[in-house]
Every structure is written in C-alpha cells, then in structure tokens.
Write a protein that holds these residues in place. Structure first.
Motif, PDB file in Angstrom:
ATOM      1  N   GLN A 140       0.821  -1.208   0.000  1.00 52.44           N
ATOM      2  CA  GLN A 140       0.000   0.000   0.000  1.00 52.44           C
ATOM      3  C   GLN A 140       0.855   1.258   0.000  1.00 52.44           C
ATOM      4  O   GLN A 140       0.518   2.250  -0.647  1.00 52.44           O
ATOM      5  N   GLY A 152      -3.784   4.456  15.516  1.00 49.81           N
ATOM      6  CA  GLY A 152      -5.210   4.517  15.243  1.00 49.81           C
ATOM      7  C   GLY A 152      -5.714   5.927  15.477  1.00 49.81           C
ATOM      8  O   GLY A 152      -5.039   6.746  16.095  1.00 49.81           O
ATOM      9  N   PRO A 157     -12.765   7.801  15.654  1.00 53.10           N
ATOM     10  CA  PRO A 157     -13.558   8.246  14.502  1.00 53.10           C
ATOM     11  C   PRO A 157     -13.851   9.758  14.493  1.00 53.10           C
ATOM     12  O   PRO A 157     -13.849  10.394  13.456  1.00 53.10           O
ATOM     13  N   ARG A 209     -14.815   4.017  11.312  1.00 51.35           N
ATOM     14  CA  ARG A 209     -14.049   3.261  12.294  1.00 51.35           C
ATOM     15  C   ARG A 209     -13.388   2.094  11.554  1.00 51.35           C
ATOM     16  O   ARG A 209     -14.078   1.279  10.926  1.00 51.35           O
ATOM     17  N   GLU A 210     -12.070   2.010  11.616  1.00 52.19           N
ATOM     18  CA  GLU A 210     -11.370   0.973  10.852  1.00 52.19           C
ATOM     19  C   GLU A 210     -11.767  -0.435  11.297  1.00 52.19           C
ATOM     20  O   GLU A 210     -11.833  -1.345  10.488  1.00 52.19           O
ATOM     21  N   ALA A 211     -12.037  -0.608  12.592  1.00 52.52           N
ATOM     22  CA  ALA A 211     -12.437  -1.940  13.078  1.00 52.52           C
ATOM     23  C   ALA A 211     -13.765  -2.358  12.466  1.00 52.52           C
ATOM     24  O   ALA A 211     -14.000  -3.528  12.198  1.00 52.52           O
ATOM     25  N   ALA A 212     -14.651  -1.392  12.233  1.00 49.62           N
ATOM     26  CA  ALA A 212     -15.960  -1.697  11.656  1.00 49.62           C
ATOM     27  C   ALA A 212     -15.838  -1.961  10.160  1.00 49.62           C
ATOM     28  O   ALA A 212     -16.502  -2.830   9.609  1.00 49.62           O
ATOM     29  N   GLY A 272     -13.274  -3.193   8.790  1.00 47.42           N
ATOM     30  CA  GLY A 272     -12.607  -4.482   8.645  1.00 47.42           C
ATOM     31  C   GLY A 272     -11.205  -4.387   8.092  1.00 47.42           C
ATOM     32  O   GLY A 272     -10.565  -5.390   7.833  1.00 47.42           O
ATOM     33  N   LYS A 273     -10.704  -3.170   7.885  1.00 48.33           N
ATOM     34  CA  LYS A 273      -9.278  -3.092   7.577  1.00 48.33           C
ATOM     35  C   LYS A 273      -8.699  -1.708   7.858  1.00 48.33           C
ATOM     36  O   LYS A 273      -9.418  -0.714   7.868  1.00 48.33           O
ATOM     37  N   GLN A 274      -7.408  -1.715   8.088  1.00 43.54           N
ATOM     38  CA  GLN A 274      -6.700  -0.461   8.309  1.00 43.54           C
ATOM     39  C   GLN A 274      -6.408   0.170   6.962  1.00 43.54           C
ATOM     40  O   GLN A 274      -6.080  -0.519   6.005  1.00 43.54           O
ATOM     41  N   SER A 275      -6.498   1.482   6.897  1.00 38.83           N
ATOM     42  CA  SER A 275      -6.236   2.181   5.633  1.00 38.83           C
ATOM     43  C   SER A 275      -4.749   2.125   5.319  1.00 38.83           C
ATOM     44  O   SER A 275      -3.915   1.835   6.182  1.00 38.83           O
ATOM     45  N   GLU A 303     -21.217   3.168  18.055  1.00 44.97           N
ATOM     46  CA  GLU A 303     -20.093   2.245  17.902  1.00 44.97           C
ATOM     47  C   GLU A 303     -19.251   2.304  19.169  1.00 44.97           C
ATOM     48  O   GLU A 303     -19.182   3.335  19.841  1.00 44.97           O
ATOM     49  N   ARG A 317      -5.726  -5.132  18.625  1.00 46.25           N
ATOM     50  CA  ARG A 317      -6.425  -3.997  18.015  1.00 46.25           C
ATOM     51  C   ARG A 317      -7.402  -4.569  16.992  1.00 46.25           C
ATOM     52  O   ARG A 317      -6.990  -5.270  16.067  1.00 46.25           O
ATOM     53  N   GLU A 318      -8.672  -4.266  17.147  1.00 46.71           N
ATOM     54  CA  GLU A 318      -9.682  -4.854  16.263  1.00 46.71           C
ATOM     55  C   GLU A 318      -9.477  -4.434  14.805  1.00 46.71           C
ATOM     56  O   GLU A 318      -9.727  -5.213  13.892  1.00 46.71           O
ATOM     57  N   ALA A 319      -9.006  -3.201  14.583  1.00 47.24           N
ATOM     58  CA  ALA A 319      -8.773  -2.748  13.205  1.00 47.24           C
ATOM     59  C   ALA A 319      -7.680  -3.582  12.549  1.00 47.24           C
ATOM     60  O   ALA A 319      -7.728  -3.851  11.343  1.00 47.24           O
ATOM     61  N   GLY A 348      -8.975  -7.073  11.808  1.00 50.90           N
ATOM     62  CA  GLY A 348      -9.882  -7.054  10.660  1.00 50.90           C
ATOM     63  C   GLY A 348     -11.324  -7.343  11.010  1.00 50.90           C
ATOM     64  O   GLY A 348     -12.159  -7.445  10.119  1.00 50.90           O
ATOM     65  N   LYS A 349     -11.629  -7.497  12.305  1.00 51.96           N
ATOM     66  CA  LYS A 349     -13.041  -7.539  12.646  1.00 51.96           C
ATOM     67  C   LYS A 349     -13.292  -7.225  14.112  1.00 51.96           C
ATOM     68  O   LYS A 349     -12.418  -7.359  14.958  1.00 51.96           O
ATOM     69  N   GLN A 350     -14.501  -6.756  14.349  1.00 51.50           N
ATOM     70  CA  GLN A 350     -14.915  -6.449  15.708  1.00 51.50           C
ATOM     71  C   GLN A 350     -15.332  -7.752  16.389  1.00 51.50           C
ATOM     72  O   GLN A 350     -15.963  -8.611  15.778  1.00 51.50           O
ATOM     73  N   ASP A 399     -20.036   7.621  19.313  1.00 50.91           N
ATOM     74  CA  ASP A 399     -18.829   6.793  19.399  1.00 50.91           C
ATOM     75  C   ASP A 399     -18.386   6.736  20.849  1.00 50.91           C
ATOM     76  O   ASP A 399     -18.151   7.779  21.466  1.00 50.91           O
TER      77      ASP A 399
END
Lengths: 245, 245, 245, 245, 245, 245
Positions: A92, B68, B71, B80-83, B85-88, C66, C80-82, C85-87, C119
C-alpha cells in the motif's frame, strides 16, 4: 573508509542497464516493461471513463496506481496477496507513492473526468522495484495520453513534465546509486528520490535502516540521485523517439 | 513572496505549545499523552514476553507500533477501521514509520527476547499526528524501559539515543515549522523529519503536494526541522525530571 | 454469609466517584469524557446529514452507536480490532446495546432525516465500560441536540427522557452496585440495567457467570440498580447546569 | 386494556406446539430438530477431542455454540453470511447467549479436556429462534453426553441440571408467552429468559423495543416465562423417555 | 476385474432411494427437500424484484445459486464458513455449477427483470450433494415459476426444459451410478453429469482422482449417467403430479 | 451448417502458435513463459521444504497451484483481487483444476515431504489461459524436479507421465480447437480437456454456454482435443531438448 565492490564491477554512481519495452502487452492504452538490471516491472496505463467519488462532478480527472509482486518474483516465494485476502502495508505504501508521483506531473483539469489507472506488477525483483515502477509508469501514462490525443479525446496534454525515480544508499560507508537487492539488505541508509524533468523533487524518502545518517551524507545521496534520475529522464526521452508503439 | 500569517500569531519557526503528561493511564508499562497544540495522541508502551516469528530464538527483542485515530478525532467523522474491517493505507504507513523510528534507537540484543509494543491513538487531530506519536512514543518507551530496569529485568538500557519528530512545510512560499491541519491542507510541500539526540536523521520524508520543491527549499525545511526537533528533545528531557511517574 | 470488602472501603450500594467532562474534544457536536472510578470512556456525538438505507425517505432520523477499546485500556494488551480485521462479538453486542438504549429516549420523527452517531471509546477500563458509555453517550447526545436547537436546525428536542445505566452483581453472596473489574471477575451474577428518568427500564440483562440466580436475588439487584441509576441521572442533570460547554 | 387476539386462538400464557425429534441427522453425537410452532431449529452436538487455547492444559473441557439461519428461513431472503464474509452482530450475540446458557449447566472439569460444540441452524423462522435453539441444544448435548457415558469415555455426567429458554413480551398491553414473529414485531417489550431445572435464572434479557417497561410489567413477564420454561423442561424430560435414539 | 459390492446390495447401475418433499418450508416461493439416500439437501427458490448490475436495463432476468453445508452435515464437523469469513473454493465451484445448470434451461427474457435465487443447503451429506442440489433446485424453481404464473406476474413459463444431475464413478474397476460418500472416497474417476429432458448435456465434469481414465471408460460412465438422469427426470415429473404444494 | 472463419485463416483443428520459454525468470526452481497465440502465462515452480497439515508426517509430498491474472491482462481492466480482498470463484476453480491436473502425474511418495508450488500468472489473456497454465506448469514442474535430481535431493523422478491441456468448443455449429477469446464468447459449448502422455484423461469439463450439447458433439470435441494435446505434448518434449535452461 574502504570502497564497496559492486557486482559486475559497476561504478558507485552507475545505474544498472535499463531496458524499456513499450507496447509490451496489447490490451492496455499504455504498456511498458521496464528493467533495471534483473528487476523487471510491467507498467500498464488504463483509461477509465469514470472518476472516484471525491472527484465526481469536479470536471477534473484522477491518476491512481496499484502495485503487486508475483509470488515468485523474489528469491523465496512470498504469499500471494489475493490468497491472503489483503495487501501488505509495504504494498500500500508503494502504490500510494507511485500515485502521488504521477499526479505531481498531471494537470487533472486538462485530463477531464476520466481516470488514468496505472498498474505496476513486478515480474522479477532485484531491488528498486518502486523506482522502476515510477519511471516505467510515466512512460505508460505518456503512451496512454498520446492515444487520447490521437483519438481527439484530448486536445492538450495533461502532462506537465516527465518524472522518474531512483534509489540511493550508503553501504559500508560508500554512497551507491541504484541499489540491487544484496546492496539494499546491507545498506545503513536507503533513500528513494522522485524528480521531475525540471530537476525538482516530488518525493524524497530517506530511511536509516541501521545507523542514522547525517546532513552531509544526505547531500551526497541527493547528488547521486539527481545524476541517476537525469540519466533515466534521458532514457525515457529516447524511448519515445523509437516510434514502434 | 508575502509571509503567511499563522493562527495565534505563531512565528513561522515556532512549535505549537507542547504538553507531555506521563502516567496518563494506569495499566500500561509506559503511558503518555502528548499534545502539539490541539493535536492529542495517547502513546502507551506494553512489554510482552514474546517476539514475532522472525525474531524467535535470536536472543533479540522487537519494537513495533500500531496507530489509530478515534472516529471523531477529526472535523468530520471518519469510518471506524475496526468496523470497516481493515486499516487504511495511511494508517499502515504511519505505524510502520513509528515502528522504524523507535527501532532506530533501540539495541534489540540488550532488550532481550521481549517485545515493546507501542500503541499511538489519536484522541484529537489537528495536523502532525504522526510526529507527535513518535515523540510521545519515545517517552512511553523510556518509561517502560525504566520500569524493566527498576524491576531488575534489564541490567542495561537498550535505548541508545532519544528520538523525536516534527513536520515542516512550505505554505504560500513560506517555510513553516509544525504544521497544523489548515496549513497541512494548504501546503505545497510537506516534510516529516525524525531525528535522534545526536542530530542524525532516522527518516526524512518530503512530499510535494502541489508544486515540486527545489534543493534549496529542501535545505531550508531541514534547517527548520532540526531546530524544532532540538526543542522537542529538550522537552522530552525535562519531562523525565518531573518524577511524578 | 459474610460481606465482601470492597476496595477503598466502598459501601456495597455506593457508586464509584463519577466525573463528567463535557466538551472534552473540540470537533464533535457533543464530546464527553465520563469516568466511573478508573473506568474512562470518551463519548462523542456526531450529527450526519444522512440516514441508513432502512430509514431513507421515511422522514425519520436514526441514532446509532459504535464502541471500541484502546488496546492497552486493559491490564494486559488486547488485539487492536482494526488490525485483526473484525470487531469481536463482545464489541458488537455492546454497541448494539448502546444504540438501542439511546433510541429508546429519542423521537426519531422529531430528529428529522439525520443520524446521530455516538462513538464510545474506552481510554481506560476497570469494569462497567458499557454502562459508563450509555450514561456518557446520553450527555453527548443532549449536547449535540442543544447545538442543533441553537442553530435552528431543530425547533423541538427529539429527546423524550434522560437515560443512564449501571451494573450490579452478586459477589460472594453480597449484592454490589457498580462493579469494578476485580469484582466483575469474581461475581456469580452480573446484571446491566438501563433506566430512564421516569424510572422505567430500557434494558435488563442478567447473566449467571457461575451459580444461577433466584428471583429474590434478581429483585435485590434491581433495587440496587434503581438506586444507582437515580444518582447517575442526578449527576447528568448537574453536568448540564455547569454551562462551560 | 383490551386483550390481544393470538393466531389460532392461542391463550396469552400458552406455548406454541413443541415438537422434539431426536436423532434427526445421523453423523452428529447429538442431533435434535426442535419446533416451536413454525420455528424449526436443527441443533447438533459434536464432541471434539481438543479445547480452545484458554483451556489447554487445564484438565477442563469447553462448551461452545454457533448459530446460523438459512437465507430463506425468513419471509424475505436474507444475505448468506458466508457469502458476505462475516457474521452479523445479531448472530454473534445469539451464539454467545447459547454458549453461556449451556455452560451454566455443565461441570467443565467432569467433561474432561474435550469440547462440546453445539450448532444451532434455523431451518424456518417464526420468532423465538434463540430460545428454541437453547432448549434443543440442551437435548442434543444430553444425547452426546449419554453416548460418551455409554462408550465409557465419561464415568459421570458433566451435566448438573437441565436448561431451557422462552421469550415473553408485552403486545398492546398484554403479556404474552412464546412470541411468534408478528407478535415480536409488534411488541413493546421483549424478554428472553433462560432457566434451569431448579428454577434458577441463567439469563434474563429484557429489552424495550418501544415504550420502556415498569418493574410490575417485568414481574408479570417473569411469571409467564417461569410457567413456560417449566413446561419445556417437562417436554425435554419426556423426549428422553422415548428411547428411539 | 471383480465387482465392487455396494452397501445394501445396491446394483451398480441403481440410484439410491430418492425422496422429494415439495413445500418443505413455508416462506420461500419454492421449497424442496431432496434426498438421495442419506444425502439431504434443502433447495429454496426466492423471487427477487431486482437483477444484478450486468443485467440492469436489459429486460432480462437472472438465475443464480448459492450452496452451503451445515457444519455437522458430515462425519466430522467442518468449519462454519460464515465464522471463517469466506466460502471455500469447493463451495464456490459448486454454486457456480448449480447456477449455470439452471440458467441452461431458462429463457431469461421471458423471466423479465427479476432474479430467481436458488439456495441449496446440505442438511446431511453422504456423497452427491451437488447433483441432488441441481435436481432439487429445478423442482423449487418450477414451483416458484408456477406461483408467478398463477399470480399473473408471468404469462409464459421461462423454463424451456427440465434438468437433473447425477454422479458416476469407477470404483475398483466397476462403473457405479450415484456414488455415496465411501464410494466417492474410493473411486479412481468421478464424473458429474447434468442433462436436460431432451437428453442433451449441460455439464460433463470428469475428474481422475487416482488413475487417469480412458475414452472407453468415459463412455461407459456417460451411459450410466444418462440412465440415472432419465430416472431422476421421471421422478421430478411425478413429484409435480402430487399437487400438495 | 456453414463453417466459422477463424482469425488469420486458422484451420478449425489447428492450435495457435505455441511458444515456450524456459528459464524466463531467475529465482524460481522452474520458470516458463508459455504463449498460445496472444495468451501469455508465466508459470513458476517453487520447491518448499514443508507440506500442508493434511500431509504432515505422511512421508508424502504435495503439489499445489495458484492462479492469477494481472488487472490489465484483459481488454478492459479487471479489479485486482489483492485489493478487493478475495479471489473470485473463477480464480479458485482454475487453480484447483491446475493443482489436480499436476498431482495426477506425480507420485507424491517419491516427491518426499516437500511441496511443489506452481504459480500461474496471466500476463496477457486471449482465451485458453487455464489450458496454457496447465501445459506450462508441467514444464516448470519438470524443470524443478530436474534440479532436485541434479542436486541429489531426489534419486528418482516423482513424475509418472507428462500432462497437457487444451480447450475445444462449438461455434456456430463448427467444432474448433484452442479457442481464442472472441471464439470463447461466441461458443455454445466449451470444453477443457486435460490428458496425459499415455492418452488418458485427467479432466474433461464440458459446459453448455448456450444450447446444450449432444453425445455426438461431445465425441467430436474429444477427438479434436486429443489431437491438440498430442501436439502440445510433442512441443513440451521438444522444449526439453533445447537445454538452454
């Protein structure tokens, strides 16, 4: 300070042999195989008649890039990112760098509401894949623009200047131009430089992999990089003369 | 070339007010809230008795970081990155930078087979979150190391030098130190510099957001950055004198 | 049956010290740091001019929440959930609870076609994070609504009643109000109660972690919870008198 | 307050017809199709010779559950969670509830280092799927335990008490037992109660979908739930007499 | 070459007992439980008033399928795909096959701009789940079409021919019809054949699991498959006579 | 029935020009660029000193394959699977086919506990990518095996027979060998055949894209496929004579 001996007796300030093959594949609007020594990157430019949401209705276009490496482009097989289900942070980082570098020489207004999508895929890796990718992506982009001009879809080129990139680094105290893989692994400092035809910088990314570097060392590396990029810009220019495309 | 007027009448070469609060939370081995003006980052250092696979059995430790942003740390709410499902890509780029910057001042052998995990979470953002994160993470790391020394788990500090970071940029032709958000958006060139106590560079990342930059401009930005980082290194030193932790 | 001794000599039916800091961060329409003893949760309310698909064109708004926990908010670092990749299921369960609790005191028609996004991020955890989150989220929501009223975007408050929440549990046979982490771990029964200003229940969630509980025990826990929530509702009211926001 | 008329003239305090089919499928150690009226859930119990990491080496076993709904179990087709790539928050909430409910009646030490994995899959939904799942999962678990006893792998049953569950709710002012889908949609308050053979509660989850509920209403709902669960416990007992399995 | 003895003394060219239960569940427009011996697959057909993007505005409809297997449909419990977060390659291969097979007997123009979504969920597996799924999905599809015709939403059936499928294979040198699980595991060659009422092939998928197969063997397998599918087509026809649906 | 005219005047039963370049990249143990007309696939074979879990401790090795397509290998740019976060069903189907095809000619015991990982990446697509991939992967696999034999890591080749593959199809009533993209799109029936040097089938996959096909048509297609594969097997043999690798 002794001087590091490079493979093939290459001089510290010499590029590896550069080969540029335009029209490498047939479907893309621009398609270039660029080789820096053993490093081989296929750069394609695709013209898409849509823009990402943040540009919609702006009258401006967009230039973006994606980067990938074939699993066995490297000494030992790497995981296939599509199979793992995500792109690595390194991937990335590199594709964001390629995108920014190309946008720096595009006038997005003149491009119109279309996207130039650059795909840089590493067929074989031996260091410097991101700099080869930027240098090759510019040529593919130019070819795609030329086609849009030829087809009358553009009346004026949105490209404002050429752009190319090279890596430099300090290995055992010696500043070297265009690191190959074994040099990259051994170096204390690694710098990637992206520069335009006008000699201005788009990106300078210096990283101390080992011992931090001084201002003096940084200046020596920038001098080397400027020399190398000027040579690459000349090679780009020559590749356009050869109108086989 | 006119001079850009900064908010609050701040001088072009002045840092924003910096506040460092050690022991901000109670559970982590090191926990620092660092503020650069309105930018607020919570940096915690966690000591884990394991190392990643590539270090197993090496006798060496590891230092890594995650980043992190809450939000609503920003003007408009971000996903929210956790929601998602991935980090940018941006998040991954920043956390890799923080990790490399800290490793540059650690002797991993002396750390022993344990991991120092730095978490940098942005509570409020106003530009410069990555440089505040690096500067604060160093303090949290030092606190965690001090605890290991106090507990007799380490006999010698693995930290070889302090490290701090600052952003610089050129806005309307004026080189500015420590960009806040509105300046960051307006700038042509943006550079993040990471430097050690010895005055050597760990990272120099200059990016032309608009017009590419010249070697002369780059030198003026590096001068500014060196000045700012020296001040940050002094503030770090002072924070350790206040032995409330 | 002996009585369990609480830390700091706290009475079985006493809340931990509660601190409410309105306007904790600057960007959100409502921003509250709420502390129940060592538990600290940052609750922000963001006003978004769009609604989820199921409310589009209905003329009604939406309230959603959230929840997240910083990796080192706890004794030992959590993933870290982000990055994972998932909550987790726990995270989703809590954020659904917060959303339902707030919607119970909102008239979505009066809110108009906008979303109030809450949040709740745990900066430090010591038990009761979900009840602190609900109690704080209400204050942040009220602040956001007040701003919409002040700006003339709403003419009538969509809030129909205040809402607050507390945990109760039975530890070694003693019913306790507002469990801290060590009590939560030790308890046989754990109950989270959400109640409105009118003294009606929005949610009652009782769980036997060890021995199942009787109807008599449940009634004693509900009595305790009612007492605690009445005190929280009073603390909410007092926080609005202090017009620093 | 008028009385709500239920479909089929069902009394407010009556369960729907319950059908329990043991040995519904052939591979699982326990396999039960349970029907509450039109709601049909297939509950299987699988015995696995391993435990999750947190139980390894503890000498204790584990009981866990997963829940799913076939895409067209409902009036309108829902997305397939496997195709979407994640389980919804609702799914995770329900499977966590089933797991906790069953663990409440298991002595994990007596189970030994093995996992009892309960899968509850909704073939057809008409309200009350989670309570049918808990009630059926207990029977499947008992069948799996009986098999382990018969095979001499266990000498003593790890089950300490039966467990069953039912939903109750207030619709148009009338407290109703065992809500079907149209009642569930219309109800102001919805409560799921899990209770053991000894008449003690494992879970009480009351939620105000519309108007919040009073303590008096809550007591009436608990009375109804107790009545319904006692009937379900009797039906479970009867199903074991029919030794077709 | 000795002859392989099948369980229950089944002849080499005999189908297992086939049971077709139409109207198995109440919500779907078509719902069929199909059993090939111990293999049981629930096939539902859902009519959706939308089409995927590639068909939008075409005036044509779409027919698609999804396939799933309950975790304990098999001898040993398989991972739940929804929990793992992705469908296996095998699942995707099968659902693509079912979709293609059904589309082969649909005139998408006559279907109009709607989607027929077929869900095939394996309740119990003993070999041949994909062929049972295709055979049952056709019946569910026919039932859904009949309903659309009865409701006047279609004036002409879009179904051009029936379709059914069977597996054949060579086990210890003997060609067998309709493999059950133990035969499937033991076979050298496994072939799935999908054929229409007119006796034409939609799909022929032959795979050598062990020793590659000859043209002669392939022909013997196709003969067997044709025989079996003709019997299945007859069973489909008979199921429609029984107008319980 | 009129005869379909192929591009370049190619005969209905003629292969496109096939080019095989061994040693195309330098790192892999086997690396072959195979071209069927404009279709170009890079096949690499990597030897890994580990096996997947299901083979651990068995003394046997494993052969597996992954397939990918560069985003602009096709007429219009396709999404990058690594960026989308998952491989398509088509990709998984193809890589499973390649893996099965190669395993059919390997004696896994003789391979020993190591994995031969085949990566087939499409550089340019014009129909037949999966058959080119299988044909090329065999050559790469042979090269990797030759290296293991040369290094003394194997004493006997685990390869039992060569294998190759071709597509055939019926376009406007004419059976054609080796379909290119425009033919593939136009065809009613599409069949992929994988055959060994002994002339036995490993896979036969026939699909009716439009009108279902008859047994007679199937036989004509198989005849064509056998002819084509025999030619490919001869080209493979010839490529090994040219000992440039």
């Amino acid at each position: 300070m002794t001087t590091f001996i490079r493979s093939g007796g290459r001089a510290a300030d010499a590029l590896r042999p550069v080969r540029i093959t335009r029209g490498y594949t047939i479907h893309a609007e621009g398609s270039v195989l660029i080789e820096f020594g053993h490093t081989r990157v296929l750069c394609t430019a695709s013209v898409l008649d849509k823009v990402p949401p943040h540009q919609k209705g702006s009258g401006e276009g967009w230039v973006t890039a994606e980067y990938g490496m074939l699993p066995r482009a490297t000494h030992t097989r790497g995981d296939r990112e599509a199979a793992r289900g995500k792109q690595s942070g390194r991937t990335q980082e590199i594709q964001r760098l390629i995108g920014r570098s190309l946008r720096a020489v595009f006038d997005l207004k003149r491009l119109g509401e279309r996207t130039l999508h650059l795909d840089c895929d590493v067929i074989q890796a031996d260091g410097g894949t991101r700099t080869a990718a930027i240098t090759g992506a510019f040529i593919a982009a130019q070819d795609a623009v030329n086609r849009l001009l030829a087809e009358g879809k553009l009346t004026e080129s949105p490209i404002t200047d050429p752009v190319a990139a090279i890596s430099v680094g300090i290995v055992e105290g010696t500043p070297l131009l265009d690191l190959e893989y074994t040099e990259d692994v051994a170096c204390d400092t690694d710098m990637n430089v992206v520069m335009t035809g006008a000699g201005h910088f788009v990106e300078v990314q210096g990283t101390a992999e080992g011992v931090p570097f001084t201002r003096v060392e940084m200046n020596r590396l920038l001098d080397l990089a400027e020399k190398g990029i000027r040579e690459l810009l000349e090679l780009q220019r020559m590749s356009f003369k050869n109108e086989s495309n």
